[in-house]
Design a protein around this motif. Structure first.
Motif, PDB file in Angstrom:
ATOM      1  N   LEU A   1       0.825  -1.209   0.000  1.00  0.00           N
ATOM      2  CA  LEU A   1       0.000   0.000   0.000  1.00  0.00           C
ATOM      3  C   LEU A   1       0.860   1.260   0.000  1.00  0.00           C
ATOM      4  O   LEU A   1       0.578   2.217  -0.730  1.00  0.00           O
ATOM      5  CB  LEU A   1      -0.934   0.011   1.211  1.00  0.00           C
ATOM      6  CG  LEU A   1      -1.990  -1.096   1.291  1.00  0.00           C
ATOM      7  CD1 LEU A   1      -2.882  -0.890   2.511  1.00  0.00           C
ATOM      8  CD2 LEU A   1      -2.835  -1.138   0.026  1.00  0.00           C
ATOM      9  N   MET A   2       1.906   1.286   0.825  1.00  0.00           N
ATOM     10  CA  MET A   2       2.756   2.470   0.874  1.00  0.00           C
ATOM     11  C   MET A   2       3.503   2.670  -0.440  1.00  0.00           C
ATOM     12  O   MET A   2       3.682   3.797  -0.907  1.00  0.00           O
ATOM     13  CB  MET A   2       3.730   2.380   2.047  1.00  0.00           C
ATOM     14  CG  MET A   2       4.652   3.595   2.173  1.00  0.00           C
ATOM     15  SD  MET A   2       3.794   5.207   2.061  1.00  0.00           S
ATOM     16  CE  MET A   2       2.875   5.207   3.600  1.00  0.00           C
ATOM     17  N   HIS A   3       3.945   1.577  -1.055  1.00  0.00           N
ATOM     18  CA  HIS A   3       4.611   1.692  -2.352  1.00  0.00           C
ATOM     19  C   HIS A   3       3.644   2.279  -3.378  1.00  0.00           C
ATOM     20  O   HIS A   3       4.009   3.168  -4.164  1.00  0.00           O
ATOM     21  CB  HIS A   3       5.110   0.325  -2.822  1.00  0.00           C
ATOM     22  CG  HIS A   3       5.729   0.355  -4.187  1.00  0.00           C
ATOM     23  ND1 HIS A   3       5.009   0.066  -5.338  1.00  0.00           N
ATOM     24  CD2 HIS A   3       6.980   0.668  -4.604  1.00  0.00           C
ATOM     25  CE1 HIS A   3       5.794   0.177  -6.388  1.00  0.00           C
ATOM     26  NE2 HIS A   3       6.998   0.536  -5.974  1.00  0.00           N
ATOM     27  N   HIS A   4       2.405   1.798  -3.375  1.00  0.00           N
ATOM     28  CA  HIS A   4       1.424   2.299  -4.336  1.00  0.00           C
ATOM     29  C   HIS A   4       1.115   3.766  -4.062  1.00  0.00           C
ATOM     30  O   HIS A   4       1.003   4.571  -4.997  1.00  0.00           O
ATOM     31  CB  HIS A   4       0.142   1.469  -4.267  1.00  0.00           C
ATOM     32  CG  HIS A   4      -0.881   1.868  -5.290  1.00  0.00           C
ATOM     33  ND1 HIS A   4      -0.743   1.598  -6.630  1.00  0.00           N
ATOM     34  CD2 HIS A   4      -2.048   2.553  -5.160  1.00  0.00           C
ATOM     35  CE1 HIS A   4      -1.782   2.077  -7.292  1.00  0.00           C
ATOM     36  NE2 HIS A   4      -2.588   2.670  -6.418  1.00  0.00           N
ATOM     37  N   TYR A   5       1.003   4.123  -2.772  1.00  0.00           N
ATOM     38  CA  TYR A   5       0.738   5.524  -2.442  1.00  0.00           C
ATOM     39  C   TYR A   5       1.872   6.416  -2.952  1.00  0.00           C
ATOM     40  O   TYR A   5       1.627   7.438  -3.601  1.00  0.00           O
ATOM     41  CB  TYR A   5       0.580   5.722  -0.927  1.00  0.00           C
ATOM     42  CG  TYR A   5       0.558   7.190  -0.563  1.00  0.00           C
ATOM     43  CD1 TYR A   5      -0.612   7.926  -0.660  1.00  0.00           C
ATOM     44  CD2 TYR A   5       1.735   7.861  -0.192  1.00  0.00           C
ATOM     45  CE1 TYR A   5      -0.618   9.283  -0.390  1.00  0.00           C
ATOM     46  CE2 TYR A   5       1.729   9.214   0.078  1.00  0.00           C
ATOM     47  CZ  TYR A   5       0.552   9.927  -0.026  1.00  0.00           C
ATOM     48  OH  TYR A   5       0.560  11.272   0.228  1.00  0.00           O
ATOM     49  N   SER A   6       3.110   6.046  -2.656  1.00  0.00           N
ATOM     50  CA  SER A   6       4.254   6.920  -2.938  1.00  0.00           C
ATOM     51  C   SER A   6       4.616   6.974  -4.415  1.00  0.00           C
ATOM     52  O   SER A   6       5.373   7.853  -4.834  1.00  0.00           O
ATOM     53  CB  SER A   6       5.477   6.482  -2.125  1.00  0.00           C
ATOM     54  OG  SER A   6       5.857   5.158  -2.456  1.00  0.00           O
TER      55      SER A   6
ATOM     56  N   HIS B   1      -7.784   3.266  -3.658  1.00  0.00           N
ATOM     57  CA  HIS B   1      -7.402   3.439  -5.060  1.00  0.00           C
ATOM     58  C   HIS B   1      -7.174   2.081  -5.732  1.00  0.00           C
ATOM     59  O   HIS B   1      -7.563   1.871  -6.891  1.00  0.00           O
ATOM     60  CB  HIS B   1      -6.134   4.292  -5.145  1.00  0.00           C
ATOM     61  CG  HIS B   1      -5.800   4.733  -6.530  1.00  0.00           C
ATOM     62  ND1 HIS B   1      -4.514   5.001  -6.945  1.00  0.00           N
ATOM     63  CD2 HIS B   1      -6.597   4.944  -7.623  1.00  0.00           C
ATOM     64  CE1 HIS B   1      -4.539   5.363  -8.219  1.00  0.00           C
ATOM     65  NE2 HIS B   1      -5.776   5.340  -8.654  1.00  0.00           N
ATOM     66  N   LEU B   2      -6.574   1.154  -5.007  1.00  0.00           N
ATOM     67  CA  LEU B   2      -6.351  -0.183  -5.554  1.00  0.00           C
ATOM     68  C   LEU B   2      -7.667  -0.928  -5.764  1.00  0.00           C
ATOM     69  O   LEU B   2      -7.783  -1.725  -6.697  1.00  0.00           O
ATOM     70  CB  LEU B   2      -5.419  -0.980  -4.635  1.00  0.00           C
ATOM     71  CG  LEU B   2      -3.938  -0.577  -4.731  1.00  0.00           C
ATOM     72  CD1 LEU B   2      -3.143  -1.164  -3.565  1.00  0.00           C
ATOM     73  CD2 LEU B   2      -3.337  -1.017  -6.065  1.00  0.00           C
ATOM     74  N   VAL B   3      -8.650  -0.678  -4.907  1.00  0.00           N
ATOM     75  CA  VAL B   3      -9.982  -1.244  -5.149  1.00  0.00           C
ATOM     76  C   VAL B   3     -10.512  -0.742  -6.493  1.00  0.00           C
ATOM     77  O   VAL B   3     -11.027  -1.504  -7.310  1.00  0.00           O
ATOM     78  CB  VAL B   3     -10.952  -0.868  -4.015  1.00  0.00           C
ATOM     79  CG1 VAL B   3     -12.384  -1.276  -4.378  1.00  0.00           C
ATOM     80  CG2 VAL B   3     -10.552  -1.536  -2.709  1.00  0.00           C
ATOM     81  N   HIS B   4     -10.384   0.563  -6.696  1.00  0.00           N
ATOM     82  CA  HIS B   4     -10.857   1.166  -7.945  1.00  0.00           C
ATOM     83  C   HIS B   4     -10.138   0.573  -9.159  1.00  0.00           C
ATOM     84  O   HIS B   4     -10.773   0.335 -10.202  1.00  0.00           O
ATOM     85  CB  HIS B   4     -10.626   2.681  -7.884  1.00  0.00           C
ATOM     86  CG  HIS B   4     -10.867   3.387  -9.179  1.00  0.00           C
ATOM     87  ND1 HIS B   4     -12.138   3.655  -9.659  1.00  0.00           N
ATOM     88  CD2 HIS B   4      -9.993   3.892 -10.107  1.00  0.00           C
ATOM     89  CE1 HIS B   4     -12.039   4.282 -10.820  1.00  0.00           C
ATOM     90  NE2 HIS B   4     -10.755   4.438 -11.115  1.00  0.00           N
ATOM     91  N   LEU B   5      -8.845   0.334  -9.035  1.00  0.00           N
ATOM     92  CA  LEU B   5      -8.051  -0.157 -10.163  1.00  0.00           C
ATOM     93  C   LEU B   5      -8.196  -1.658 -10.391  1.00  0.00           C
ATOM     94  O   LEU B   5      -7.826  -2.164 -11.452  1.00  0.00           O
ATOM     95  CB  LEU B   5      -6.570   0.163  -9.944  1.00  0.00           C
ATOM     96  CG  LEU B   5      -6.190   1.645  -9.908  1.00  0.00           C
ATOM     97  CD1 LEU B   5      -4.714   1.798  -9.549  1.00  0.00           C
ATOM     98  CD2 LEU B   5      -6.486   2.321 -11.236  1.00  0.00           C
ATOM     99  N   ASN B   6      -8.714  -2.372  -9.402  1.00  0.00           N
ATOM    100  CA  ASN B   6      -8.763  -3.841  -9.482  1.00  0.00           C
ATOM    101  C   ASN B   6     -10.172  -4.379  -9.268  1.00  0.00           C
ATOM    102  O   ASN B   6     -10.358  -5.418  -8.625  1.00  0.00           O
ATOM    103  CB  ASN B   6      -7.818  -4.447  -8.441  1.00  0.00           C
ATOM    104  CG  ASN B   6      -6.362  -4.147  -8.725  1.00  0.00           C
ATOM    105  OD1 ASN B   6      -5.699  -4.871  -9.461  1.00  0.00           O
ATOM    106  ND2 ASN B   6      -5.847  -3.080  -8.123  1.00  0.00           N
ATOM    107  N   LYS B   7     -11.159  -3.676  -9.824  1.00  0.00           N
ATOM    108  CA  LYS B   7     -12.554  -4.061  -9.596  1.00  0.00           C
ATOM    109  C   LYS B   7     -12.854  -5.477 -10.071  1.00  0.00           C
ATOM    110  O   LYS B   7     -13.725  -6.152  -9.516  1.00  0.00           O
ATOM    111  CB  LYS B   7     -13.482  -3.058 -10.283  1.00  0.00           C
ATOM    112  CG  LYS B   7     -13.505  -1.700  -9.607  1.00  0.00           C
ATOM    113  CD  LYS B   7     -14.432  -0.732 -10.318  1.00  0.00           C
ATOM    114  CE  LYS B   7     -14.459   0.613  -9.599  1.00  0.00           C
ATOM    115  NZ  LYS B   7     -15.307   1.603 -10.296  1.00  0.00           N
TER     116      LYS B   7
END
Length: 361
Positions: A66-71, A113-119
Motif C-alpha cells: 500500500l505504501m509503495h502504491h501511495y508513494s 485506489h487499488l480497489v478502484h483499479l482492481n474491480k
C-alpha cells in the motif's frame, strides 16, 4: 599427456583438482582462502553477527504494498497541483511516521485506489478489507487528536484534513454501497468540510509562524483573479433574480439572505476556479454557506436545491479524479427528480454542462 581438469568451486568449498601422474595442479601453490580451506563453512557468516534479534518475522507485506502504491501512484490522484503533489509524496509520508492516524489515512487512500483499479481482480475483496480497516483506525485515532491540536501535530492535522474529504468520496466509489440518497450524502460531505475547516482554523496560526511547508503550498495554489466569462456571469445573475422573487421561492427574508450569500459564494468559487486556483477550492462553498441554507437543503427546499445543482458544475470539474468520477452526475440527477417540474427550468444550465440529457439517466 592429458591435461588436468580445472578445479570445481562452489559456495561451500572446492573439490580437489584432478591430479595427473601424481602431480598437484598449479593452483595448489596459492594460499587457500578460508572458504576453500573449510568446505563446510558458510560465506554468508560474514553478514551474520549471531546476535539476538527482536524484530517480528512478519514484514507486513500488504501494508508495504500500500505504501509503495501511495508513494508512486496514489499521491498524484489527490490534486493536480504540482506543489501539493510534491508535498504529499515527500513531506507527508515522513510526518506520518510519527502520527499513526495520518499513516493509516494514507494507507486507506492507497487501498481504496487499488480497489478502484482492481474491480475485476480476485484481490478486490482484500483491498476493500484493507481500505476499511485502515480508514477505521485513522478516524478513531484522529478523533483522539481533535481536542489536542498543538504546534507539533498541526502539519499532520492539516495533511489528514486535506485527504479526509477525498476518503469520503472514495468510500462511495469503492464500496458501491449508497445507503443514503445522493443529496443526503452531499450533506454529510458538507459536515465533513465544515469540520475540516474548523481544524485548519485552529492549526493555521502555528503553521504560519513555523517553518512549515504548508503556507507556501497554499499560497502557490492561489492565482490572480480573472473576470468571469460572460456566460457564467449571465447564469449567476439569473440565480440572483430568481432568489429575489419571494412569490416564487416561498422563502422567508432570512432564507432569502442565506441563499443570496450562497449565490455570492458560488460566484466567487467559479471565479477562483476560472482564474486557475486549484480545483479543490471548490470545497470552500460548503464551508461558507449559512446553517439555515443547509437546513433548507435537508428539507429539500427548491431554491436551495437549485443552488446545489449549480454547485454540481464545480464538482464536475473534478470528475476525472477516480474518487469523484460520476458522482456530480448522480447528485444532479437526484436533484432533478426531487424538484417539481415547474422548477426544473431553473437548473437548465447545470443539466447542459454536465450532460444530463434525460431524468432517466
Amino acid at each position: 599427456m592429458a591435461q588436468s581438469e580445472p578445479a570445481q568451486h562452489d559456495l561451500r568449498g572446492v573439490s580437489s583438482a584432478n591430479r595427473s601422474n601424481g602431480t598437484e595442479s598449479p593452483q595448489a601453490s596459492y594460499p587457500a582462502s578460508p572458504a576453500l580451506a573449510f568446505p563446510d563453512s558458510d560465506p554468508l557468516n560474514i553478514l551474520d553477527h549471531q546476535r539476538n534479534v527482536h524484530l517480528p518475522s512478519d514484514l507486513h507485506l500488504r501494508d508495504l504494498e500500500l505504501m509503495h502504491h501511495y508513494s508512486t501512484v496514489s499521491y498524484k490522484t489527490i490534486s493536480r497541483h504540482s506543489a501539493f503533489m510534491d508535498s504529499f509524496q515527500f513531506e507527508v509520508p515522513k510526518i506520518a511516521l510519527s502520527y499513526p492516524f495520518l499513516m493509516h489515512g494514507l494507507l486507506a487512500l492507497s487501498a481504496s485506489h487499488l480497489v478502484h483499479l482492481n474491480k475485476d481482480s480476485e484481490r478486490v475483496k482484500e483491498y476493500e478489507e484493507l481500505a476499511f480497516g485502515h480508514q477505521t483506525l485513522a478516524l478513531r485515532l484522529f478523533r483522539g487528536e481533535l481536542d489536542n491540536i498543538t504546534p507539533s501535530n498541526s502539519e499532520a492535522m492539516f495533511a489528514f484534513s486535506s485527504i479526509v474529504t477525498v476518503l469520503g468520496f472514495a468510500s462511495l466509489q469503492t464500496t458501491g454501497v449508497q445507503s443514503l440518497p445522493p443529496i443526503d450524502e452531499m450533506l454529510q460531505t458538507y459536515n465533513l468540510c465544515r469540520g475540516v475547516s474548523e481544524i485548519l482554523q485552529t492549526s493555521n496560526p502555528w503553521l504560519k509562524t513555523s517553518n512549515s511547508w504548508v503556507p507556501n503550498v497554499l499560497a502557490s495554489m492561489r492565482m490572480p483573479e480573472k473576470p468571469l466569462p460572460a456566460d457564467i456571469e449571465k447564469n449567476i445573475s439569473l440565480l440572483f433574480k430568481l432568489n429575489s422573487d419571494l412569490t416564487v421561492t416561498g422563502q422567508t427574508m432570512e432564507e432569502t439572505a442565506a441563499s443570496e450569500n450562497a449565490i455570492s459564494e458560488i460566484s466567487t468559487t467559479f471565479q477562483q476556479v476560472h482564474s486557475g486556483f486549484a480545483v479543490a477550492w471548490a470545497f470552500r462553498w460548503p464551508i461558507c454557506v449559512a446553517p439555515i441554507f443547509i437546513s433548507n437543503l435537508r428539507d429539500r427546499r427548491p431554491m436551495a436545491l437549485v443552488l446545489l445543482a449549480h454547485y454540481c458544475i464545480l464538482l464536475h470539474k473534478m470528475d476525472d479524479f477516480w474518487w469523484m468520477k460520476g458522482w456530480p452526475r448522480r447528485l444532479l440527477h437526484s436533484i432533478y427528480t426531487t424538484l417539481a417540474p415547474s422548477w426544473r427550468d431553473a437548473i437548465r444550465w447545470p443539466v447542459e454542462v454536465i450532460g444530463l440529457s434525460s431524468p432517466g439517466e
